[in-house]
Scaffold this active site. Structure first.
Site, mmCIF file in Angstrom:
data_model
loop_
_atom_site.group_PDB
_atom_site.id
_atom_site.type_symbol
_atom_site.label_atom_id
_atom_site.label_comp_id
_atom_site.label_asym_id
_atom_site.label_seq_id
_atom_site.Cartn_x
_atom_site.Cartn_y
_atom_site.Cartn_z
ATOM 1 N N TYR A 84 0.352 -1.396 -0.282
ATOM 2 C CA TYR A 84 0.164 -0.010 0.276
ATOM 3 C C TYR A 84 0.788 1.134 0.548
ATOM 4 O O TYR A 84 1.280 1.983 0.715
ATOM 5 C CB TYR A 84 -0.836 0.267 0.786
ATOM 6 C CG TYR A 84 -2.034 -1.326 1.168
ATOM 7 C CD1 TYR A 84 -2.186 -2.240 0.204
ATOM 8 C CD2 TYR A 84 -2.575 -1.141 2.173
ATOM 9 C CE1 TYR A 84 -3.272 -2.901 -0.054
ATOM 10 C CE2 TYR A 84 -4.176 -2.236 2.060
ATOM 11 C CZ TYR A 84 -3.991 -2.573 0.975
ATOM 12 O OH TYR A 84 -4.401 -4.012 0.850
ATOM 13 N N HIS A 113 -1.248 -12.249 0.048
ATOM 14 C CA HIS A 113 -2.250 -11.304 -0.064
ATOM 15 C C HIS A 113 -2.852 -11.923 -1.463
ATOM 16 O O HIS A 113 -4.360 -11.353 -1.841
ATOM 17 C CB HIS A 113 -1.859 -10.218 -0.945
ATOM 18 C CG HIS A 113 -1.947 -9.095 -0.735
ATOM 19 N ND1 HIS A 113 -1.580 -7.260 -0.095
ATOM 20 C CD2 HIS A 113 -3.253 -8.337 -1.056
ATOM 21 C CE1 HIS A 113 -2.104 -6.393 -1.000
ATOM 22 N NE2 HIS A 113 -3.513 -7.324 -1.197
ATOM 23 N N LEU A 116 -17.765 -1.689 0.608
ATOM 24 C CA LEU A 116 -18.588 -0.577 0.246
ATOM 25 C C LEU A 116 -19.383 -0.236 -1.242
ATOM 26 O O LEU A 116 -20.246 0.627 -1.766
ATOM 27 C CB LEU A 116 -19.359 0.822 0.716
ATOM 28 C CG LEU A 116 -19.090 0.715 2.437
ATOM 29 C CD1 LEU A 116 -18.477 2.161 2.954
ATOM 30 C CD2 LEU A 116 -20.270 -0.030 2.702
#
Length: 299
Positions: A53, A128, A210
């Site tokens: 990230y 990951h 979301l």
């Protein structure tokens, strides 16, 4: 804040996906730290990160170092906070996300993450993404070795299918505690993996939980106005409840299984405060039926 179980640990029912604090469009450091602190203030105890990230071409670990600074500067209690990180992906300059599941690479990545986080052992370390160029058992074997060496306390897998989850479980047993896959009202193709996780007693951590709730339904049924929100039932119930559609979406996710722990991303304090509020929002049977009908119509 309601709580759920992850590997025998009590964690908040809503976690924080910290990726937006370090990738494209990331906030400045002051707002990033304030976002993590707001999550902790709201009772969030699961913080999800990864060594990849960061911006393309940066050194690995921007997000891990940021979380370490946020925890060190937090004035409240950090008891019970679980930092979950991941290894096996990269973001080289001028390239898409890469995958490297070589056991030697994973072990070195875990040790580097451990140093950046400043922990005695990583609370939860996750593969990951499976590397198609490396036998899956070899990648999972690296997690087993890290567990045996005490460098990580719990292990998880991410972006895996049901068969890979079974294979990881056969290798790690009850030390495999979580599955992190994409899952949301809009993207539900990991339903088999969610159900398998529940059967095996594994926490299921939906990433991008979301997705779809803020989009317009220009591709929806012709009878719907062009500016009506997609998954309108979530918006309708949100208006009735006086909360955000995102809270309804997260509350719906919590109904999918008692092992589900969504990890919504946030880059502003107010966003994670709103998401954390979903942990205390319980949908009644009528609302759940309305949402089920709406999702069936959406397909």
């Amino acid at each position: 804040m309601r709580y759920r179980t992850l590997g025998g640990l009590r964690v908040s029912a809503i976690g924080l996906g910290a990726m937006p604090l370090s990738v494209e469009g990331r906030p400045d450091e002051a707002r990033a730290l304030a976002t993590v602190h707001a999550a902790l203030d709201a009772g969030v105890t699961l913080l999800d990160t990864a060594d990849s990230y960061h911006l393309p071409g940066e050194d690995p670990g921007h997000n891990e170092r940021l979380l370490a600074r946020a925890l060190a500067s937090y004035g409240g209690s950090r008891d019970g906070v679980l930092v979950a990180t991941k290894g096996g992906r990269g973001r080289p300059a001028g390239s898409d996300w890469t995958v490297n599941g070589d056991p030697r690479r994973l072990k070195a990545a875990a040790e580097a993450s451990l140093r950046r986080l400043g922990l005695e052992a990583i609370g939860l370390y996750q593969l990951h993404k499976p590397d198609p160029a490396v036998p899956f058992e070899e990648s999972v074997g690296a997690l087993r070795d890290l567990l045996d060496e005490g460098k990580i306390r719990l292990a998880g897998v991410s972006n895996t299918d049901a068969e890979q989850i079974r294979r990881a479980h056969a290798i790690l047993g009850d030390r495999l505690v979580s599955v992190q896959n994409r899952y949301s009202p809009a993207v539900r193709d990991s339903e088999p993996e969610l159900r398998l996780a529940a059967d095996l007693g594994l926490a299921f951590l939906p990433w991008s939980p979301l997705g779809g709730l803020s989009r317009s339904a220009l591709d929806g049924p012709s009878s719907r106005p062009a500016d009506a929100p997609r998954f309108g039932a979530f918006h309708e119930i949100a208006r009735e409840r006086g909360v955000s559609p995102q809270q309804i979406g997260l509350a719906w996710l919590l109904t999918r299984s008692s092992t589900v722990i969504p990890i919504p991303g946030a880059s502003r304090p107010q966003t994670i405060r709103d998401s954390a509020g979903a942990a205390d929002l319980v949908l009644d049977e009528e609302e759940r039926a309305r949402l089920a009908g709406a999702l069936e119509r959406e397909g």
